[in-house]
Design a protein around this motif. Sequence first.
Motif, PDB file in Angstrom:
ATOM      1  N   ASN A 124       0.806  -1.210   0.000  1.00 14.87           N
ATOM      2  CA  ASN A 124       0.000   0.000   0.000  1.00 14.87           C
ATOM      3  C   ASN A 124       0.843   1.267   0.000  1.00 14.87           C
ATOM      4  OD1 ASN A 124      -2.324  -1.474  -0.132  1.00 14.87           O
ATOM      5  ND2 ASN A 124      -2.721  -1.422   2.072  1.00 14.87           N
ATOM      6  N   ASP A 125       2.134   1.121   0.228  1.00 16.06           N
ATOM      7  CA  ASP A 125       3.068   2.232   0.073  1.00 16.06           C
ATOM      8  C   ASP A 125       3.732   2.211  -1.299  1.00 16.06           C
ATOM      9  OD1 ASP A 125       2.667   3.408   2.530  1.00 16.06           O
ATOM     10  OD2 ASP A 125       4.229   2.230   3.529  1.00 16.06           O
ATOM     11  N   ALA A 126       3.413   1.189  -2.091  1.00 14.40           N
ATOM     12  CA  ALA A 126       3.982   1.020  -3.424  1.00 14.40           C
ATOM     13  C   ALA A 126       2.883   1.207  -4.469  1.00 14.40           C
ATOM     14  CB  ALA A 126       4.613  -0.372  -3.546  1.00 14.40           C
ATOM     15  N   VAL A 127       3.227   0.982  -5.718  1.00 12.72           N
ATOM     16  CA  VAL A 127       2.245   0.990  -6.810  1.00 12.72           C
ATOM     17  C   VAL A 127       1.848  -0.450  -7.099  1.00 12.72           C
ATOM     18  CG1 VAL A 127       1.913   1.407  -9.274  1.00 12.72           C
ATOM     19  CG2 VAL A 127       3.040   3.135  -7.855  1.00 12.72           C
ATOM     20  N   VAL A 128       0.570  -0.714  -7.046  1.00 13.27           N
ATOM     21  CA  VAL A 128       0.056  -2.052  -7.328  1.00 13.27           C
ATOM     22  C   VAL A 128      -0.783  -2.002  -8.596  1.00 13.27           C
ATOM     23  CG1 VAL A 128      -1.443  -3.921  -6.526  1.00 13.27           C
ATOM     24  CG2 VAL A 128       0.075  -2.754  -4.912  1.00 13.27           C
ATOM     25  N   GLY A 129      -0.468  -2.910  -9.534  1.00 11.66           N
ATOM     26  CA  GLY A 129      -1.243  -3.033 -10.755  1.00 11.66           C
ATOM     27  C   GLY A 129      -1.828  -4.424 -10.873  1.00 11.66           C
ATOM     28  N   THR A 130      -2.994  -4.519 -11.497  1.00 16.77           N
ATOM     29  CA  THR A 130      -3.622  -5.813 -11.725  1.00 16.77           C
ATOM     30  C   THR A 130      -4.111  -5.906 -13.166  1.00 16.77           C
ATOM     31  OG1 THR A 130      -5.887  -5.128 -11.143  1.00 16.77           O
ATOM     32  CG2 THR A 130      -4.457  -5.874  -9.343  1.00 16.77           C
ATOM     33  N   ILE A 131      -4.125  -7.128 -13.682  1.00 19.86           N
ATOM     34  CA  ILE A 131      -4.787  -7.381 -14.961  1.00 19.86           C
ATOM     35  C   ILE A 131      -6.262  -7.629 -14.675  1.00 19.86           C
ATOM     36  CG2 ILE A 131      -5.132  -9.108 -16.758  1.00 19.86           C
ATOM     37  CD1 ILE A 131      -2.209  -9.328 -17.136  1.00 19.86           C
ATOM     38  N   GLY A 132      -7.101  -6.721 -15.114  1.00 19.72           N
ATOM     39  CA  GLY A 132      -8.540  -6.913 -15.015  1.00 19.72           C
ATOM     40  C   GLY A 132      -9.122  -6.556 -13.662  1.00 19.72           C
ATOM     41  N   HIS A 133     -10.416  -6.286 -13.686  1.00 15.78           N
ATOM     42  CA  HIS A 133     -11.095  -5.860 -12.463  1.00 15.78           C
ATOM     43  C   HIS A 133     -11.379  -7.002 -11.488  1.00 15.78           C
ATOM     44  CE1 HIS A 133     -11.384  -1.667 -13.572  1.00 15.78           C
ATOM     45  NE2 HIS A 133     -11.641  -2.072 -14.808  1.00 15.78           N
ATOM     46  N   PRO A 134     -11.565  -8.260 -11.937  1.00 15.04           N
ATOM     47  CA  PRO A 134     -11.699  -9.329 -10.942  1.00 15.04           C
ATOM     48  C   PRO A 134     -10.452  -9.461 -10.055  1.00 15.04           C
ATOM     49  CG  PRO A 134     -12.572 -10.059 -13.041  1.00 15.04           C
ATOM     50  CD  PRO A 134     -11.896  -8.741 -13.298  1.00 15.04           C
ATOM     51  N   THR A 135      -9.271  -9.326 -10.655  1.00 16.88           N
ATOM     52  CA  THR A 135      -8.041  -9.384  -9.860  1.00 16.88           C
ATOM     53  C   THR A 135      -7.959  -8.177  -8.931  1.00 16.88           C
ATOM     54  OG1 THR A 135      -6.951 -10.533 -11.684  1.00 16.88           O
ATOM     55  CG2 THR A 135      -5.527  -9.621  -9.972  1.00 16.88           C
ATOM     56  N   ARG A 136      -8.358  -7.026  -9.442  1.00 21.78           N
ATOM     57  CA  ARG A 136      -8.401  -5.835  -8.588  1.00 21.78           C
ATOM     58  C   ARG A 136      -9.329  -6.062  -7.398  1.00 21.78           C
ATOM     59  NH1 ARG A 136      -9.254   0.384 -10.441  1.00 21.78           N
ATOM     60  NH2 ARG A 136      -9.145   1.293  -8.357  1.00 21.78           N
ATOM     61  N   GLU A 137     -10.489  -6.626  -7.646  1.00 20.99           N
ATOM     62  CA  GLU A 137     -11.458  -6.858  -6.576  1.00 20.99           C
ATOM     63  C   GLU A 137     -10.892  -7.808  -5.532  1.00 20.99           C
ATOM     64  OE1 GLU A 137     -15.952  -8.732  -6.082  1.00 20.99           O
ATOM     65  OE2 GLU A 137     -15.313  -7.880  -8.012  1.00 20.99           O
ATOM     66  N   THR A 138     -10.204  -8.858  -5.976  1.00 20.69           N
ATOM     67  CA  THR A 138      -9.589  -9.785  -5.030  1.00 20.69           C
ATOM     68  C   THR A 138      -8.579  -9.073  -4.156  1.00 20.69           C
ATOM     69  OG1 THR A 138      -9.878 -11.660  -6.529  1.00 20.69           O
ATOM     70  CG2 THR A 138      -8.209 -11.885  -4.805  1.00 20.69           C
ATOM     71  N   ALA A 139      -7.716  -8.275  -4.777  1.00 15.06           N
ATOM     72  CA  ALA A 139      -6.698  -7.539  -4.017  1.00 15.06           C
ATOM     73  C   ALA A 139      -7.348  -6.601  -3.005  1.00 15.06           C
ATOM     74  CB  ALA A 139      -5.800  -6.768  -4.977  1.00 15.06           C
ATOM     75  N   GLU A 140      -8.336  -5.847  -3.446  1.00 18.00           N
ATOM     76  CA  GLU A 140      -8.954  -4.866  -2.556  1.00 18.00           C
ATOM     77  C   GLU A 140      -9.726  -5.536  -1.428  1.00 18.00           C
ATOM     78  OE1 GLU A 140     -11.082  -2.355  -5.280  1.00 18.00           O
ATOM     79  OE2 GLU A 140      -9.308  -1.088  -5.633  1.00 18.00           O
ATOM     80  N   ASN A 141     -10.290  -6.713  -1.714  1.00 20.92           N
ATOM     81  CA  ASN A 141     -10.983  -7.450  -0.652  1.00 20.92           C
ATOM     82  C   ASN A 141     -10.038  -7.900   0.450  1.00 20.92           C
ATOM     83  OD1 ASN A 141     -13.482  -7.193  -1.851  1.00 20.92           O
ATOM     84  ND2 ASN A 141     -13.452  -9.205  -2.824  1.00 20.92           N
ATOM     85  N   HIS A 142      -8.742  -7.993   0.115  1.00 24.15           N
ATOM     86  CA  HIS A 142      -7.733  -8.374   1.103  1.00 24.15           C
ATOM     87  C   HIS A 142      -6.968  -7.161   1.643  1.00 24.15           C
ATOM     88  CE1 HIS A 142      -8.160 -12.712   0.771  1.00 24.15           C
ATOM     89  NE2 HIS A 142      -8.148 -12.623  -0.547  1.00 24.15           N
ATOM     90  N   GLY A 143      -7.475  -5.973   1.389  1.00 23.64           N
ATOM     91  CA  GLY A 143      -6.869  -4.772   1.945  1.00 23.64           C
ATOM     92  C   GLY A 143      -5.729  -4.188   1.140  1.00 23.64           C
ATOM     93  N   ILE A 144      -5.533  -4.663  -0.085  1.00 24.67           N
ATOM     94  CA  ILE A 144      -4.468  -4.148  -0.952  1.00 24.67           C
ATOM     95  C   ILE A 144      -5.050  -3.071  -1.861  1.00 24.67           C
ATOM     96  CG2 ILE A 144      -2.802  -4.720  -2.767  1.00 24.67           C
ATOM     97  CD1 ILE A 144      -2.805  -7.601  -1.644  1.00 24.67           C
ATOM     98  N   GLU A 145      -4.480  -1.890  -1.802  1.00 21.42           N
ATOM     99  CA  GLU A 145      -4.940  -0.783  -2.634  1.00 21.42           C
ATOM    100  C   GLU A 145      -4.349  -0.931  -4.038  1.00 21.42           C
ATOM    101  OE1 GLU A 145      -3.601   2.630  -0.523  1.00 21.42           O
ATOM    102  OE2 GLU A 145      -4.728   2.128   1.289  1.00 21.42           O
ATOM    103  N   VAL A 146      -5.210  -0.864  -5.047  1.00 19.86           N
ATOM    104  CA  VAL A 146      -4.793  -1.036  -6.438  1.00 19.86           C
ATOM    105  C   VAL A 146      -4.751   0.318  -7.129  1.00 19.86           C
ATOM    106  CG1 VAL A 146      -5.350  -2.099  -8.656  1.00 19.86           C
ATOM    107  CG2 VAL A 146      -5.703  -3.366  -6.516  1.00 19.86           C
TER     108      VAL A 146
END
Length: 254
Positions: free
Chosen positions: A205-227
Motif C-alpha cells: 500500500n506504500d507502493a504501486v500495485v497493478g492488476t490485470i482486469g477488475h476481478p483481480t483488482r477486486e480480489t486484491a482490494e478485498n484483502h486490503g491491498i490498494e490497487v
Amino acid sequence: MSREVRVAVFRPDDERIDEAVDLLDALGANPVPDPMLAVEPTGALPAAGSADAEADYVVLTSKTGVELAADAGWSPGDATLVAIGPATAGAAREAGWTVELTPETYSSDGLVDLLSDRVDGALVEVARSDHGSPVLTDGLREAGAEVHETVLYRLVRPESAGESAELAAAGELEAAAFTSSLTVEHFLDAAAERGVREAAVAGLNDAVVGTIGHPTRETAENHGIEVDVVPDDATFEALATAVVECAAPAHRGR
C-alpha cells in the motif's frame, strides 16, 4: 530514472517469467521475479472434439492449456475455436488450429459477451485450469448453452515463492504486478507463512500495485491491498508498462 524501481512479478516459472523480466528490464525497471504459479497437468483432455462428443464451440482460456492439449495430440475438430486473447490464439495457431473468435475484452466476461448471442442450444467445451472463473460457465449456461468443462491443469504455489512478500514487508518494493486473483492469494499465503502478511500488505500500500482486469483488482482490494493501476488492455505488456510509468515518478519524488 526508473532503474531503481523494483517491480515484483508473479508469472509462472517458465518462459513467461523470463519474458516478464526481459520486458521490465527493457522498460528500465528492476524486476523482482517471484513465481506464484506452477502448472500441474491433470492428464485430462477436452471431451469435445472426439468422435463421440463433437462440440459446436471449444473455448480455450490460456496458452498453457493450448500447449498441453496440442502436445497430447488433441485438436478441436470441426468445432468453432474460441480463444480468450492473443497469446492463447497465437499458441493455437502454432498448433495448426484455426481460431475463429476472440473477444474484444480478454476475460471471462468478454467471452460471455462474445458468445451469448451465438450459443443457445449449442454444446460448448470449456478447457482451462482448475481456477477458472464461474463467470464463464454460468454465463454460457444462462445464454442457453450446454457446457462441458475440462480441467487441463492445476495451478499451485511453488514452495520457493515469497521473496517479494519479504521485500514488501521491509518497504523495499516500489511496485507489484498481479496477473490473476490466484497470484494475489498465493502472495498473501506466502507472506503469512513467513509471518509478514500484515507488513507485506502495508508495504504494497506504500507502493504501486497493478492488476490485470477488475476481478483481480477486486480480489486484491478485498484483502486490503490498494490497487493503483488496471490497464484497459488485459495483457502483461500493458500492465508492466502502466505500473512502471506510475511507479517511476512516485519513486523519484521520495
